[in-house]
Design a protein around this motif. Sequence first.
Motif, PDB file in Angstrom:
ATOM      1  N   GLU A   1      20.011 -68.610 -36.037  1.00  0.00           N
ATOM      2  CA  GLU A   1      20.555 -69.959 -35.932  1.00  0.00           C
ATOM      3  C   GLU A   1      19.470 -71.005 -36.178  1.00  0.00           C
ATOM      4  N   ALA A   2      18.254 -70.718 -35.723  1.00  0.00           N
ATOM      5  CA  ALA A   2      17.129 -71.627 -35.960  1.00  0.00           C
ATOM      6  C   ALA A   2      16.846 -71.752 -37.453  1.00  0.00           C
ATOM      7  N   ILE A   3      16.882 -70.641 -38.162  1.00  0.00           N
ATOM      8  CA  ILE A   3      16.658 -70.669 -39.614  1.00  0.00           C
ATOM      9  C   ILE A   3      17.715 -71.530 -40.283  1.00  0.00           C
ATOM     10  N   PHE A   4      18.964 -71.375 -39.879  1.00  0.00           N
ATOM     11  CA  PHE A   4      20.042 -72.208 -40.429  1.00  0.00           C
ATOM     12  C   PHE A   4      19.751 -73.686 -40.188  1.00  0.00           C
ATOM     13  N   GLY A   5      19.373 -74.030 -38.962  1.00  0.00           N
ATOM     14  CA  GLY A   5      19.084 -75.420 -38.624  1.00  0.00           C
ATOM     15  C   GLY A   5      17.931 -75.981 -39.429  1.00  0.00           C
ATOM     16  N   LEU A   6      16.901 -75.180 -39.627  1.00  0.00           N
ATOM     17  CA  LEU A   6      15.746 -75.646 -40.396  1.00  0.00           C
ATOM     18  C   LEU A   6      16.092 -75.821 -41.866  1.00  0.00           C
TER      19      LEU A   6
ATOM     20  N   ASN B   1      10.584 -82.324 -47.900  1.00  0.00           N
ATOM     21  CA  ASN B   1       9.127 -82.324 -47.770  1.00  0.00           C
ATOM     22  C   ASN B   1       8.658 -82.408 -46.326  1.00  0.00           C
ATOM     23  N   ASN B   2       9.513 -82.082 -45.394  1.00  0.00           N
ATOM     24  CA  ASN B   2       9.175 -82.164 -43.975  1.00  0.00           C
ATOM     25  C   ASN B   2       8.266 -80.992 -43.600  1.00  0.00           C
ATOM     26  N   LEU B   3       6.979 -81.301 -43.433  1.00  0.00           N
ATOM     27  CA  LEU B   3       6.003 -80.244 -43.151  1.00  0.00           C
ATOM     28  C   LEU B   3       6.281 -79.516 -41.843  1.00  0.00           C
ATOM     29  N   SER B   4       6.698 -80.242 -40.820  1.00  0.00           N
ATOM     30  CA  SER B   4       6.989 -79.600 -39.528  1.00  0.00           C
ATOM     31  C   SER B   4       8.121 -78.584 -39.671  1.00  0.00           C
ATOM     32  N   ALA B   5       9.168 -78.973 -40.377  1.00  0.00           N
ATOM     33  CA  ALA B   5      10.309 -78.059 -40.570  1.00  0.00           C
ATOM     34  C   ALA B   5       9.890 -76.859 -41.416  1.00  0.00           C
ATOM     35  N   LEU B   6       9.073 -77.087 -42.431  1.00  0.00           N
ATOM     36  CA  LEU B   6       8.600 -75.974 -43.258  1.00  0.00           C
ATOM     37  C   LEU B   6       7.761 -74.998 -42.434  1.00  0.00           C
ATOM     38  N   LYS B   7       6.868 -75.523 -41.599  1.00  0.00           N
ATOM     39  CA  LYS B   7       6.041 -74.651 -40.758  1.00  0.00           C
ATOM     40  C   LYS B   7       6.905 -73.857 -39.777  1.00  0.00           C
ATOM     41  N   MET B   8       7.871 -74.543 -39.178  1.00  0.00           N
ATOM     42  CA  MET B   8       8.770 -73.851 -38.246  1.00  0.00           C
ATOM     43  C   MET B   8       9.563 -72.769 -38.969  1.00  0.00           C
ATOM     44  N   LEU B   9       9.982 -73.064 -40.211  1.00  0.00           N
ATOM     45  CA  LEU B   9      10.772 -72.084 -40.966  1.00  0.00           C
ATOM     46  C   LEU B   9       9.926 -70.854 -41.303  1.00  0.00           C
ATOM     47  N   VAL B  10       8.668 -71.053 -41.652  1.00  0.00           N
ATOM     48  CA  VAL B  10       7.778 -69.906 -41.903  1.00  0.00           C
ATOM     49  C   VAL B  10       7.733 -69.020 -40.665  1.00  0.00           C
ATOM     50  N   ASN B  11       7.493 -69.626 -39.513  1.00  0.00           N
ATOM     51  CA  ASN B  11       7.405 -68.856 -38.261  1.00  0.00           C
ATOM     52  C   ASN B  11       8.718 -68.178 -37.908  1.00  0.00           C
ATOM     53  N   ALA B  12       9.832 -68.894 -38.096  1.00  0.00           N
ATOM     54  CA  ALA B  12      11.135 -68.318 -37.773  1.00  0.00           C
ATOM     55  C   ALA B  12      11.451 -67.140 -38.689  1.00  0.00           C
ATOM     56  N   CYS B  13      11.142 -67.272 -39.965  1.00  0.00           N
ATOM     57  CA  CYS B  13      11.398 -66.174 -40.900  1.00  0.00           C
ATOM     58  C   CYS B  13      10.553 -64.950 -40.561  1.00  0.00           C
ATOM     59  N   GLN B  14       9.312 -65.185 -40.169  1.00  0.00           N
ATOM     60  CA  GLN B  14       8.460 -64.072 -39.752  1.00  0.00           C
ATOM     61  C   GLN B  14       9.041 -63.390 -38.518  1.00  0.00           C
ATOM     62  N   ALA B  15       9.474 -64.193 -37.551  1.00  0.00           N
ATOM     63  CA  ALA B  15      10.048 -63.633 -36.323  1.00  0.00           C
ATOM     64  C   ALA B  15      11.325 -62.854 -36.616  1.00  0.00           C
ATOM     65  N   PHE B  16      12.082 -63.309 -37.609  1.00  0.00           N
ATOM     66  CA  PHE B  16      13.338 -62.659 -37.975  1.00  0.00           C
ATOM     67  C   PHE B  16      13.088 -61.405 -38.812  1.00  0.00           C
ATOM     68  N   GLY B  17      11.873 -61.281 -39.351  1.00  0.00           N
ATOM     69  CA  GLY B  17      11.550 -60.118 -40.167  1.00  0.00           C
ATOM     70  C   GLY B  17      11.741 -60.330 -41.652  1.00  0.00           C
ATOM     71  N   ASP B  18      11.992 -61.561 -42.063  1.00  0.00           N
ATOM     72  CA  ASP B  18      12.185 -61.874 -43.482  1.00  0.00           C
ATOM     73  C   ASP B  18      10.848 -62.335 -44.067  1.00  0.00           C
ATOM     74  N   VAL B  19      10.000 -61.364 -44.357  1.00  0.00           N
ATOM     75  CA  VAL B  19       8.646 -61.646 -44.820  1.00  0.00           C
ATOM     76  C   VAL B  19       8.664 -62.355 -46.167  1.00  0.00           C
ATOM     77  N   GLU B  20       9.554 -61.965 -47.059  1.00  0.00           N
ATOM     78  CA  GLU B  20       9.625 -62.575 -48.386  1.00  0.00           C
ATOM     79  C   GLU B  20       9.973 -64.061 -48.298  1.00  0.00           C
TER      80      GLU B  20
ATOM     81  N   LYS C   1       7.640 -67.284 -49.367  1.00  0.00           N
ATOM     82  CA  LYS C   1       8.097 -68.328 -50.293  1.00  0.00           C
ATOM     83  C   LYS C   1       8.059 -69.707 -49.630  1.00  0.00           C
ATOM     84  N   THR C   2       8.416 -69.753 -48.368  1.00  0.00           N
ATOM     85  CA  THR C   2       8.388 -71.022 -47.642  1.00  0.00           C
ATOM     86  C   THR C   2       6.951 -71.496 -47.444  1.00  0.00           C
TER      87      THR C   2
END
Length: 70
Positions: A17-22, A31-50, A54-55
């Motif tokens: 759900e966090a990934i969807f929100g981001l 170009n929101n750097l905070s959202a991009l950084k959060m999305l990188v972390n959320a994708c890693q936590a979710f296991g979506d390394v690819e 890319k993010t």
Amino acid sequence: SWRAYASACLRAGKTYEAIFGLEEALRWDPNNLSALKMLVNACQAFGDVEKAKKTAERLIAVEKTTYYTV
């Protein structure tokens, strides 16, 4: 805001759900750097390394734009 929603989802362990929100936050402000950084972390936590990779590349590209150059 979508970023606040994503933060709350991450705190609750709702990574998908966090990934969807981001992604929604980035639709409005791509170009929101905070959202991009959060999305990188959320994708890693979710296991979506690819997607995390890319993010991260997108984040670096945004950081290099003149908008963020002092």
